[in-house]
Design an enzyme around this catalytic site. Structure first.
Site, short mmCIF file in Angstrom:
data_model
loop_
_atom_site.label_atom_id
_atom_site.label_comp_id
_atom_site.label_asym_id
_atom_site.label_seq_id
_atom_site.Cartn_x
_atom_site.Cartn_y
_atom_site.Cartn_z
N TYR A 48 0.82 -1.22 0.00
CA TYR A 48 0.00 0.00 0.00
C TYR A 48 0.86 1.28 0.00
CZ TYR A 48 -3.57 -3.29 1.85
OH TYR A 48 -4.41 -4.34 2.07
N HIS A 111 1.03 -11.57 1.42
CA HIS A 111 -0.02 -10.79 0.75
C HIS A 111 -0.68 -11.54 -0.41
CE1 HIS A 111 -1.17 -6.31 0.07
NE2 HIS A 111 -2.20 -7.11 -0.15
#
Ligand code: A2P
Length: 291
Positions: A48, A111
């Site tokens: 992010y 992830h």
């Protein structure tokens, strides 16, 4: 705030704040606001590009409220480009912890199931867990094949699988597998990125319950024992999204919402085709913050 118990005994709040796609300069204020509004679970990722903002927001939120780091449940994730090499994962986590201004996270997740790399990455996560830099470890976006392969190689079973889940996408095989294995499910995009908020079925039920459409969606998910991490930059919506423990949906309402299933991943999911895809191998070098 209700909590679920992970398979290692750790208590995890059932509602938290997601910060995906939140720009770095907005993140600190958003996280501090969430802590001031009694959020304890904050979910970020190196991908992010805003871990530094989360670290600043936590510092500000703790200073403003007098709470301590131990009152929070902080999650971050291993970036795809760091996967597949034990030392690279461990070094990355050291840097991520520094950005987050802490010496441990409560939950550390892989992830994406990066092809041919996630089992090596998992070895590093197991040692990070043993060394106390993460109080729990888990994965995201793993399907039954990925999980079966991981469990064949793992010494420590993942505690969490964070998947795309909302009334439009249910992934029933993955859900059933994780529930059978006592791997806690966590929903990303629990509001379907806001796209279901004007759906007539959700709105009809919301009106009948005296709740908002967002609250009905989140309630539908927590009633299936999911942890949810809705993203909002607005304090009023943060409060609304956490205020879902004083009503319940009956079996008919649960079913009516379940009928909205299209079993279609979001466009965002399609951008992340690392999963089992040898041709997608270049994708995982996308820079943190690129999505
Ligand atoms: P905003 O950040 O402006 O509040 P998801 O978590 O499924 O990705 O959905 C996030 C989207 O839903 C964001 O666009 C967010 O906008 C919006 N959102 C979050 N909470 C609410 C709410 N309670 N009511 C309406 N929209 C919401």
């Amino acid at each position: 705030m209700e909590k679920v118990k992970l398979n290692n005994g750790l208590a995890m709040p059932q509602v938290g704040l997601g910060v995906w796609k939140v720009p770095l300069d907005v993140t600190a204020k958003m996280v501090a606001t969430a802590i001031e509004n009694d959020y304890t679970l904050i979910d970020t990722a190196k991908q992010y590009g805003n871990e530094q903002g989360v670290g600043q927001g936590i510092a500000a939120g703790l200073a403003a409220t007098g709470k301590s780091r131990d009152d929070l449940f902080l999650t971050t994730k291993i970036f795809n480009g760091d996967q597949g090499d034990y030392d690279r994962v461990r070094n990355a986590v050291n840097q991520q912890l520094a950005a987050l201004q802490t010496d441990y996270v409560d939950l550390l997740l892989l992830h994406w199931p990066v092809f041919n790399r996630y089992n090596t990455s998992w070895k590093a996560l197991e040692d990070i867990y043993r060394d106390g830099q993460a109080k729990a470890i888990g994965v995201c976006n793993f399907n039954v094949d990925h999980l079966t392969n991981l469990l064949d190689h793992a010494e420590i079973k993942p505690m969490v699988n964070q998947i795309e889940f909302n009334p439009r996408i249910h992934q029933p095989d993955t859900v059933a597998f994780c529930q059978g294995q006592h791997i806690q499910l966590e929903a990303w995009s629990p509001l379907g990125n806001g796209q279901l908020l004007d759906n007539p079925v959700i709105n009809k039920i919301a009106k009948a319950k005296g709740k908002s459409p967002a609250q009905v969606e989140l309630r539908w998910e927590i009633q299936q024992d999911f942890v949810v991490i809705p993203k909002s930059t607005h304090a009023a919506r943060m409060k609304e999204n956490a205020d879902i423990f004083d009503f319940s949906l009956d079996a008919d309402e649960m079913e009516e919402i379940a009928m909205l299933d299209e079993e279609k991943h979001s466009i965002w999911y399609q951008k992340f085709k690392w999963s089992g895809n040898p041709d997608g191998v270049d994708d995982y070098i996308a820079k943190p913050g690129a999505y």
